[in-house]
Design a protein around this motif. Structure first.
Motif, PDB file in Angstrom:
ATOM      1  N   PRO A 112      -2.160  -2.343  14.934  1.00 37.64           N
ATOM      2  CA  PRO A 112      -2.624  -1.305  14.145  1.00 37.64           C
ATOM      3  C   PRO A 112      -3.049  -2.170  12.830  1.00 37.64           C
ATOM      4  CG  PRO A 112      -0.320  -0.536  14.269  1.00 37.64           C
ATOM      5  CD  PRO A 112      -0.584  -1.831  15.211  1.00 37.64           C
ATOM      6  N   GLU A 113      -3.932  -1.765  12.106  1.00 39.95           N
ATOM      7  CA  GLU A 113      -4.280  -2.246  10.781  1.00 39.95           C
ATOM      8  C   GLU A 113      -3.043  -2.015   9.699  1.00 39.95           C
ATOM      9  OE1 GLU A 113      -6.714  -1.637   6.674  1.00 39.95           O
ATOM     10  OE2 GLU A 113      -7.624  -0.892   8.660  1.00 39.95           O
ATOM     11  N   ASN A 114      -2.562  -0.815   9.775  1.00 39.68           N
ATOM     12  CA  ASN A 114      -1.398  -0.654   9.077  1.00 39.68           C
ATOM     13  C   ASN A 114      -0.155  -0.884   9.761  1.00 39.68           C
ATOM     14  OD1 ASN A 114       0.802   0.699   7.586  1.00 39.68           O
ATOM     15  ND2 ASN A 114      -0.433   2.575   7.041  1.00 39.68           N
ATOM     16  N   PRO A 115       0.928  -1.955   9.500  1.00 44.42           N
ATOM     17  CA  PRO A 115       1.899  -2.074   9.870  1.00 44.42           C
ATOM     18  C   PRO A 115       3.047  -1.165  10.019  1.00 44.42           C
ATOM     19  CG  PRO A 115       2.079  -3.212   7.802  1.00 44.42           C
ATOM     20  CD  PRO A 115       0.519  -2.453   7.999  1.00 44.42           C
ATOM     21  N   LYS A 116       2.911  -0.045   9.223  1.00 43.99           N
ATOM     22  CA  LYS A 116       3.964   1.241   9.298  1.00 43.99           C
ATOM     23  C   LYS A 116       3.650   2.088  10.418  1.00 43.99           C
ATOM     24  CE  LYS A 116       4.804   3.861   6.040  1.00 43.99           C
ATOM     25  NZ  LYS A 116       4.749   4.893   4.722  1.00 43.99           N
ATOM     26  N   LYS A 117       2.563   1.739  11.232  1.00 40.89           N
ATOM     27  CA  LYS A 117       2.262   2.427  12.596  1.00 40.89           C
ATOM     28  C   LYS A 117       2.852   1.749  13.726  1.00 40.89           C
ATOM     29  CE  LYS A 117      -1.858   4.625  10.741  1.00 40.89           C
ATOM     30  NZ  LYS A 117      -2.053   5.832  10.967  1.00 40.89           N
ATOM     31  N   THR A 118       3.422   0.456  13.571  1.00 40.14           N
ATOM     32  CA  THR A 118       4.094  -0.280  14.369  1.00 40.14           C
ATOM     33  C   THR A 118       5.764   0.387  14.739  1.00 40.14           C
ATOM     34  OG1 THR A 118       2.710  -2.102  14.071  1.00 40.14           O
ATOM     35  CG2 THR A 118       4.918  -2.688  15.111  1.00 40.14           C
ATOM     36  N   ARG A 119       6.117   0.658  15.896  1.00 43.73           N
ATOM     37  CA  ARG A 119       7.345   0.998  15.859  1.00 43.73           C
ATOM     38  C   ARG A 119       8.257  -0.552  16.249  1.00 43.73           C
ATOM     39  NH1 ARG A 119       9.019   6.343  16.118  1.00 43.73           N
ATOM     40  NH2 ARG A 119       7.473   7.832  16.557  1.00 43.73           N
ATOM     41  N   PHE A 120       8.656  -1.216  15.184  1.00 42.54           N
ATOM     42  CA  PHE A 120       9.232  -2.406  15.414  1.00 42.54           C
ATOM     43  C   PHE A 120      10.870  -2.150  15.936  1.00 42.54           C
ATOM     44  CE2 PHE A 120       6.588  -3.826  12.147  1.00 42.54           C
ATOM     45  CZ  PHE A 120       5.678  -4.805  12.998  1.00 42.54           C
ATOM     46  N   PRO A 136       3.596 -16.605   6.015  1.00 43.77           N
ATOM     47  CA  PRO A 136       4.670 -17.858   6.418  1.00 43.77           C
ATOM     48  C   PRO A 136       4.840 -17.876   7.706  1.00 43.77           C
ATOM     49  CG  PRO A 136       5.560 -15.797   5.004  1.00 43.77           C
ATOM     50  CD  PRO A 136       4.052 -15.438   5.204  1.00 43.77           C
ATOM     51  N   VAL A 137       5.177 -18.905   8.438  1.00 41.94           N
ATOM     52  CA  VAL A 137       5.610 -19.023   9.767  1.00 41.94           C
ATOM     53  C   VAL A 137       6.914 -18.749   9.880  1.00 41.94           C
ATOM     54  CG1 VAL A 137       5.751 -20.773  11.705  1.00 41.94           C
ATOM     55  CG2 VAL A 137       3.792 -20.773  10.338  1.00 41.94           C
ATOM     56  N   HIS A 138       7.469 -17.697  10.169  1.00 38.98           N
ATOM     57  CA  HIS A 138       9.039 -16.988  10.265  1.00 38.98           C
ATOM     58  C   HIS A 138       9.199 -16.228  11.467  1.00 38.98           C
ATOM     59  CE1 HIS A 138      12.222 -14.612   9.016  1.00 38.98           C
ATOM     60  NE2 HIS A 138      12.450 -15.453   8.092  1.00 38.98           N
ATOM     61  N   PRO A 139      10.165 -16.458  11.990  1.00 43.78           N
ATOM     62  CA  PRO A 139      10.448 -15.469  13.186  1.00 43.78           C
ATOM     63  C   PRO A 139      10.317 -13.866  13.058  1.00 43.78           C
ATOM     64  CG  PRO A 139      12.196 -16.908  12.859  1.00 43.78           C
ATOM     65  CD  PRO A 139      11.290 -16.961  11.734  1.00 43.78           C
ATOM     66  N   HIS A 140      10.291 -13.228  11.749  1.00 42.80           N
ATOM     67  CA  HIS A 140      10.068 -11.847  11.656  1.00 42.80           C
ATOM     68  C   HIS A 140       8.521 -11.671  10.985  1.00 42.80           C
ATOM     69  CE1 HIS A 140      13.674 -11.044  13.069  1.00 42.80           C
ATOM     70  NE2 HIS A 140      14.432 -11.630  11.971  1.00 42.80           N
ATOM     71  N   VAL A 141       7.707 -12.842  11.005  1.00 45.31           N
ATOM     72  CA  VAL A 141       6.463 -12.375  10.256  1.00 45.31           C
ATOM     73  C   VAL A 141       5.353 -12.899  11.210  1.00 45.31           C
ATOM     74  CG1 VAL A 141       4.993 -13.330   8.489  1.00 45.31           C
ATOM     75  CG2 VAL A 141       7.329 -12.926   7.935  1.00 45.31           C
ATOM     76  N   TYR A 142       4.560 -11.851  11.826  1.00 43.28           N
ATOM     77  CA  TYR A 142       3.332 -12.106  12.534  1.00 43.28           C
ATOM     78  C   TYR A 142       2.209 -12.829  11.935  1.00 43.28           C
ATOM     79  CZ  TYR A 142       6.016  -9.340  15.773  1.00 43.28           C
ATOM     80  OH  TYR A 142       6.958  -8.814  16.717  1.00 43.28           O
ATOM     81  N   SER A 143       1.394 -13.509  12.813  1.00 39.56           N
ATOM     82  CA  SER A 143       0.212 -14.303  12.089  1.00 39.56           C
ATOM     83  C   SER A 143      -0.755 -13.411  11.411  1.00 39.56           C
ATOM     84  CB  SER A 143      -0.365 -15.244  13.102  1.00 39.56           C
ATOM     85  OG  SER A 143      -0.907 -14.437  14.139  1.00 39.56           O
ATOM     86  N   ASN A 144      -0.930 -12.020  11.626  1.00 35.35           N
ATOM     87  CA  ASN A 144      -1.567 -10.993  10.902  1.00 35.35           C
ATOM     88  C   ASN A 144      -0.912 -10.619   9.415  1.00 35.35           C
ATOM     89  OD1 ASN A 144       0.238  -9.508  11.912  1.00 35.35           O
ATOM     90  ND2 ASN A 144      -1.105  -7.977  12.716  1.00 35.35           N
ATOM     91  N   GLY A 145       0.288 -11.201   9.252  1.00 35.67           N
ATOM     92  CA  GLY A 145       0.804 -10.932   8.019  1.00 35.67           C
ATOM     93  C   GLY A 145       1.763  -9.770   8.229  1.00 35.67           C
ATOM     94  N   HIS A 146       2.014  -9.012   9.289  1.00 37.30           N
ATOM     95  CA  HIS A 146       2.679  -7.838   9.601  1.00 37.30           C
ATOM     96  C   HIS A 146       4.210  -8.436   9.545  1.00 37.30           C
ATOM     97  CE1 HIS A 146      -0.223  -4.813  11.191  1.00 37.30           C
ATOM     98  NE2 HIS A 146      -0.635  -5.407  10.117  1.00 37.30           N
ATOM     99  N   ILE A 147       5.123  -7.749   8.866  1.00 40.20           N
ATOM    100  CA  ILE A 147       6.364  -8.436   8.893  1.00 40.20           C
ATOM    101  C   ILE A 147       7.473  -7.222   9.682  1.00 40.20           C
ATOM    102  CG2 ILE A 147       8.593  -8.475   7.040  1.00 40.20           C
ATOM    103  CD1 ILE A 147       6.083  -8.700   4.925  1.00 40.20           C
ATOM    104  N   ARG A 182       0.843  -1.110   0.045  1.00 40.50           N
ATOM    105  CA  ARG A 182      -0.156   0.018  -0.083  1.00 40.50           C
ATOM    106  C   ARG A 182       0.760   1.354  -0.104  1.00 40.50           C
ATOM    107  NH1 ARG A 182      -3.776  -0.974   5.009  1.00 40.50           N
ATOM    108  NH2 ARG A 182      -1.888  -2.063   5.715  1.00 40.50           N
ATOM    109  N   PHE A 183       0.578   2.005  -0.903  1.00 45.45           N
ATOM    110  CA  PHE A 183       1.641   3.294  -0.980  1.00 45.45           C
ATOM    111  C   PHE A 183       0.722   4.680  -0.693  1.00 45.45           C
ATOM    112  CE2 PHE A 183       2.107   0.508  -4.539  1.00 45.45           C
ATOM    113  CZ  PHE A 183       3.518  -0.082  -4.241  1.00 45.45           C
ATOM    114  N   ASP A 184       1.404   5.421  -0.071  1.00 48.58           N
ATOM    115  CA  ASP A 184       0.871   6.770   0.378  1.00 48.58           C
ATOM    116  C   ASP A 184       1.550   7.908  -0.506  1.00 48.58           C
ATOM    117  OD1 ASP A 184       3.414   7.478   1.386  1.00 48.58           O
ATOM    118  OD2 ASP A 184       2.958   7.082   3.352  1.00 48.58           O
ATOM    119  N   GLN A 185       0.986   9.253  -0.325  1.00 52.53           N
ATOM    120  CA  GLN A 185       1.316  10.064  -1.161  1.00 52.53           C
ATOM    121  C   GLN A 185       2.944  10.593  -1.140  1.00 52.53           C
ATOM    122  OE1 GLN A 185      -1.280  13.212  -0.947  1.00 52.53           O
ATOM    123  NE2 GLN A 185      -2.932  12.128  -1.423  1.00 52.53           N
ATOM    124  N   GLN A 186       3.561  10.022   0.023  1.00 55.12           N
ATOM    125  CA  GLN A 186       4.946  10.284   0.141  1.00 55.12           C
ATOM    126  C   GLN A 186       5.986   9.196  -0.434  1.00 55.12           C
ATOM    127  OE1 GLN A 186       2.833  11.242   2.619  1.00 55.12           O
ATOM    128  NE2 GLN A 186       3.468  13.378   1.274  1.00 55.12           N
TER     129      GLN A 186
END
Length: 153
Positions: A138-146, A81-92, A58-62
């Motif tokens: 959050p719905e948008n993974p960009k709002k997470t501070r990993f 994928p079941v992976h140490p850096h991938v959450y079950s909701n698809g966030h990476i 998903r792309f924003d205007q920036q």
């Protein structure tokens, strides 16, 4: 979309259509400059052999100044994928999608990086905090501070 964003995405889309995608990566949908879908699979021997996953961009205007929001599509028929850096909701959790994003990176570069991340995985398991994260994410993974502290996977 700003003209810079739409021009950049039009250029990337034209390159994909003219040159094709790397092996194991396929463009599924790019009807507009807000959301694109790709399938990704690891080629050769890996823990993910014969598994195919769908990535949503998903792309924003920036864009390309800011990174796209990228996640694996999770529906009733699809899982991340079941992976140490991938959450079950698809966030990476990948620094390339956060603090190491650079405008010189492209959609295809992100796909290749994620394909490589899967290919180099030595053990299939979810992140330690998967259940807690998914419950409050959050719905948008960009709002997470990993917190990026493991580059060995």
């Amino acid at each position: 979309m700003t003209s810079i964003s739409s021009r950049r995405l039009a250029k990337e889309l034209m390159e994909i259509k003219n040159e094709g995608c790397p092996v194991g990566i396929n463009l599924v949908q790019a009807d507009d400059f807000s959301t694109w879908l790709f399938t990704i699979e690891v080629m050769g021997e890996s823990l993910y052999q014969n598994e195919k996953f769908t990535l949503q961009f998903r792309f924003d205007q920036q864009y390309p100044i800011s990174s796209p929001a990228v996640q694996f599509v999770v529906t009733e028929g699809r899982q991340a994928p079941v992976h140490p850096h991938v959450y079950s909701n698809g966030h990476i959790c990948a620094s390339i999608l956060g603090n190491e994003w650079s405008p010189v990176l492209s959609v295809i570069a992100v796909c290749v990086t994620l394909q490589s991340m899967l290919a180099s995985c030595k053990e299939k398991h979810r992140p330690v905090d998967n259940d807690r994260y998914v419950k409050h994410a959050p719905e948008n993974p960009k709002k997470t501070r990993f917190h990026y502290d493991d580059d060995t996977v």
